[in-house]
Motif scaffolding. Structure first.
Motif, PDB file in Angstrom:
ATOM      1  N   GLU A 101       0.826  -1.207   0.000  1.00 23.87           N
ATOM      2  CA  GLU A 101       0.000   0.000   0.000  1.00 23.87           C
ATOM      3  C   GLU A 101       0.864   1.261   0.000  1.00 23.87           C
ATOM      4  O   GLU A 101       0.537   2.249  -0.680  1.00 23.87           O
ATOM      5  CB  GLU A 101      -0.929  -0.020   1.205  1.00 23.87           C
ATOM      6  N   ALA A 102       1.967   1.234   0.751  1.00 22.63           N
ATOM      7  CA  ALA A 102       2.845   2.405   0.799  1.00 22.63           C
ATOM      8  C   ALA A 102       3.485   2.666  -0.567  1.00 22.63           C
ATOM      9  O   ALA A 102       3.567   3.813  -1.024  1.00 22.63           O
ATOM     10  CB  ALA A 102       3.925   2.207   1.862  1.00 22.63           C
ATOM     11  N   LEU A 103       3.933   1.608  -1.232  1.00 22.74           N
ATOM     12  CA  LEU A 103       4.547   1.773  -2.550  1.00 22.74           C
ATOM     13  C   LEU A 103       3.522   2.191  -3.595  1.00 22.74           C
ATOM     14  O   LEU A 103       3.819   3.006  -4.479  1.00 22.74           O
ATOM     15  CB  LEU A 103       5.239   0.473  -2.959  1.00 22.74           C
ATOM     16  N   ALA A 104       2.325   1.650  -3.483  1.00 24.63           N
ATOM     17  CA  ALA A 104       1.255   2.064  -4.403  1.00 24.63           C
ATOM     18  C   ALA A 104       0.918   3.542  -4.205  1.00 24.63           C
ATOM     19  O   ALA A 104       0.614   4.258  -5.169  1.00 24.63           O
ATOM     20  CB  ALA A 104       0.018   1.195  -4.193  1.00 24.63           C
ATOM     21  N   ALA A 105       0.981   4.008  -2.960  1.00 22.65           N
ATOM     22  CA  ALA A 105       0.713   5.420  -2.690  1.00 22.65           C
ATOM     23  C   ALA A 105       1.765   6.326  -3.324  1.00 22.65           C
ATOM     24  O   ALA A 105       1.490   7.486  -3.637  1.00 22.65           O
ATOM     25  CB  ALA A 105       0.647   5.660  -1.186  1.00 22.65           C
ATOM     26  N   LEU A 106       2.965   5.779  -3.525  1.00 24.83           N
ATOM     27  CA  LEU A 106       4.022   6.520  -4.236  1.00 24.83           C
ATOM     28  C   LEU A 106       3.910   6.352  -5.749  1.00 24.83           C
ATOM     29  O   LEU A 106       4.775   6.825  -6.481  1.00 24.83           O
ATOM     30  CB  LEU A 106       5.397   6.039  -3.756  1.00 24.83           C
ATOM     31  N   ARG A 107       2.881   5.658  -6.184  1.00 17.02           N
ATOM     32  CA  ARG A 107       2.535   5.448  -7.593  1.00 17.02           C
ATOM     33  C   ARG A 107       3.393   4.417  -8.305  1.00 17.02           C
ATOM     34  O   ARG A 107       3.429   4.374  -9.542  1.00 17.02           O
ATOM     35  CB  ARG A 107       2.542   6.779  -8.363  1.00 17.02           C
ATOM     36  N   PHE A 108       4.095   3.576  -7.544  1.00 17.10           N
ATOM     37  CA  PHE A 108       4.742   2.435  -8.188  1.00 17.10           C
ATOM     38  C   PHE A 108       3.669   1.510  -8.745  1.00 17.10           C
ATOM     39  O   PHE A 108       2.536   1.446  -8.233  1.00 17.10           O
ATOM     40  CB  PHE A 108       5.606   1.672  -7.177  1.00 17.10           C
ATOM     41  N   ASP A 109       4.037   0.788  -9.797  1.00 12.44           N
ATOM     42  CA  ASP A 109       3.168  -0.234 -10.378  1.00 12.44           C
ATOM     43  C   ASP A 109       3.369  -1.500  -9.545  1.00 12.44           C
ATOM     44  O   ASP A 109       4.286  -2.286  -9.794  1.00 12.44           O
ATOM     45  CB  ASP A 109       3.560  -0.466 -11.841  1.00 12.44           C
ATOM     46  N   VAL A 110       2.540  -1.688  -8.540  1.00 10.60           N
ATOM     47  CA  VAL A 110       2.769  -2.725  -7.537  1.00 10.60           C
ATOM     48  C   VAL A 110       1.953  -3.973  -7.854  1.00 10.60           C
ATOM     49  O   VAL A 110       0.737  -3.905  -8.092  1.00 10.60           O
ATOM     50  CB  VAL A 110       2.418  -2.231  -6.120  1.00 10.60           C
ATOM     51  N   MET A 111       2.643  -5.104  -7.843  1.00 10.43           N
ATOM     52  CA  MET A 111       2.011  -6.410  -7.953  1.00 10.43           C
ATOM     53  C   MET A 111       2.216  -7.141  -6.630  1.00 10.43           C
ATOM     54  O   MET A 111       3.226  -6.943  -5.952  1.00 10.43           O
ATOM     55  CB  MET A 111       2.631  -7.225  -9.084  1.00 10.43           C
ATOM     56  N   GLY A 112       1.261  -7.982  -6.280  1.00  9.33           N
ATOM     57  CA  GLY A 112       1.398  -8.753  -5.054  1.00  9.33           C
ATOM     58  C   GLY A 112       1.137 -10.220  -5.328  1.00  9.33           C
ATOM     59  O   GLY A 112       0.337 -10.569  -6.205  1.00  9.33           O
ATOM     60  N   TRP A 113       1.828 -11.075  -4.567  1.00  9.53           N
ATOM     61  CA  TRP A 113       1.587 -12.515  -4.690  1.00  9.53           C
ATOM     62  C   TRP A 113       1.459 -13.136  -3.311  1.00  9.53           C
ATOM     63  O   TRP A 113       2.176 -12.765  -2.366  1.00  9.53           O
ATOM     64  CB  TRP A 113       2.724 -13.203  -5.435  1.00  9.53           C
ATOM     65  N   SER A 114       0.532 -14.057  -3.201  1.00 11.77           N
ATOM     66  CA  SER A 114       0.345 -14.813  -1.969  1.00 11.77           C
ATOM     67  C   SER A 114      -0.085 -16.228  -2.338  1.00 11.77           C
ATOM     68  O   SER A 114      -0.506 -16.492  -3.474  1.00 11.77           O
ATOM     69  CB  SER A 114      -0.700 -14.147  -1.073  1.00 11.77           C
ATOM     70  N   ARG A 115       0.016 -17.133  -1.379  1.00 11.27           N
ATOM     71  CA  ARG A 115      -0.367 -18.521  -1.645  1.00 11.27           C
ATOM     72  C   ARG A 115      -1.869 -18.648  -1.860  1.00 11.27           C
ATOM     73  O   ARG A 115      -2.318 -19.485  -2.639  1.00 11.27           O
ATOM     74  CB  ARG A 115       0.079 -19.415  -0.485  1.00 11.27           C
ATOM     75  N   THR A 116      -2.639 -17.828  -1.155  1.00 13.29           N
ATOM     76  CA  THR A 116      -4.098 -17.851  -1.272  1.00 13.29           C
ATOM     77  C   THR A 116      -4.570 -16.487  -1.756  1.00 13.29           C
ATOM     78  O   THR A 116      -3.852 -15.490  -1.633  1.00 13.29           O
ATOM     79  CB  THR A 116      -4.744 -18.186   0.083  1.00 13.29           C
ATOM     80  N   PRO A 117      -5.769 -16.390  -2.315  1.00 13.54           N
ATOM     81  CA  PRO A 117      -6.233 -15.111  -2.872  1.00 13.54           C
ATOM     82  C   PRO A 117      -6.289 -13.992  -1.837  1.00 13.54           C
ATOM     83  O   PRO A 117      -6.720 -14.202  -0.704  1.00 13.54           O
ATOM     84  CB  PRO A 117      -7.633 -15.454  -3.393  1.00 13.54           C
TER      85      PRO A 117
END
Length: 310
Positions: free
Chosen positions: A151-167
């Protein structure tokens, strides 16, 4: 009701918590005796950190819960004697510290600060980085810390992707999960941040095969757990030029042995497990709140799922 809380952690922790925990207990309206030693049958709660005096939880038959001072619980979750509920530490100070460390190192690599510092040779050779919105950053692990960093990086407008084992669903973050999702995220990421818990499924998650999925020159940042990466594979990828840099805060053996090649490698930054530290004042309030909830018959916070390992 008078309660006995056993503090099972190394001596250095006792020096930090011997005053902060009683204050937090008093603020929560709890009548607590905090002790370093007690007859097992008299103990109501155990405050735990690795390498403390308690490793056999069997005798503590009246203990209502074991409350960890660490966010990671891999050193205790598989203990066969632990039948009591186990709660991990989720602490605002720990979260804020991790966000600051991760954001700082992502910005460092995004802006090319190392190159600017090392190029003070009188040659005017401007290299302009892309805007944050054109830099793809992947956060592997979307628990409390991963989500906060994303969330912090997205607030700086980075194109942020996230991955987790479950949705998972994080506003402003393109979330993926499962094996196919992991490959898709790694194939696109220019900067990868590892914030996964250590479980049998995540041990050596970043191996030679998955490093090959990354774009050439990608940066790896690991403030999560040392065993998430294959050290030799990371070194080989750096030497081959496939990986641009590795910034590492956690290691399989800590302190990192002086002879380890990470120390001398020109494309590795070592920080001594400082990305985030549990802050005694805020952590003590988390411990006190969980004890208050237990006494009141309310659900415990941050209860560990033994099957998932976190």
């Amino acid at each position: 009701m008078s309660l006995t809380v056993l503090f099972s952690a190394p001596e250095a922790y006792w020096e930090r918590y011997r005053e902060t925990l009683p204050r937090a207990f008093a603020e929560a309206g709890l009548d607590v005796t905090l002790t370093r030693a007690a007859a097992p049958e008299t103990v109501d709660f155990i405050v735990f950190a690795p390498k403390g005096p308690v490793s056999d939880f069997g005798p503590y038959s009246n203990c209502r819960a074991v409350l960890s001072l660490w966010a990671g619980v891999e050193t205790i979750v598989g203990n066969a004697t632990l039948t009591q509920p186990l709660c991990r530490m989720v602490d605002s100070g720990l979260e804020e510290g991790m966000v600051e460390w991760v954001t700082g190192h992502v910005l460092r690599h995004h802006l090319g600060i190392d190159r600017q510092i090392l190029s003070q040779d009188g040659v005017w050779a401007p290299v302009v980085p892309p805007l944050a919105r054109d830099r793809r950053v992947a956060i592997l692990g979307l628990g409390a810390l991963g989500r906060a960093c994303a969330e912090a990086l997205a607030a700086l407008r980075f194109d942020v992707m996230g991955w987790s084992r479950t949705p998972r669903d994080v506003p402003g973050v393109a979330c993926q999960h499962g094996a196919a999702g992991l490959r898709a995220v790694l194939e696109a990421a220019e900067i990868v941040v590892l914030l996964l818990p250590l479980t049998p499924e995540t041990d050596t998650l970043i191996n030679a095969e998955r490093l090959d999925w990354l774009p050439d020159g990608a940066v790896l940042i690991n403030p999560g757990r040392g065993a998430l990466i294959d050290d030799d594979a990371v070194l080989a990828a750096l030497d081959a030029g496939r990986l641009g840099h590795a910034t590492l805060d956690v290691f399989r053996t800590e302190p990192l042995p002086p002879e380890h090649p990470f120390w001398a490698h020109p494309k590795v930054t070592v920080t001594p497990h400082i990305a985030s530290e549990t802050r005694p004042e805020s952590a003590a309030r988390v411990i006190a709140e969980n004890i208050r909830r237990s006494v009141a018959g309310a659900p415990l916070l941050f209860l560990v799922d033994r099957d998932q390992g976190y």
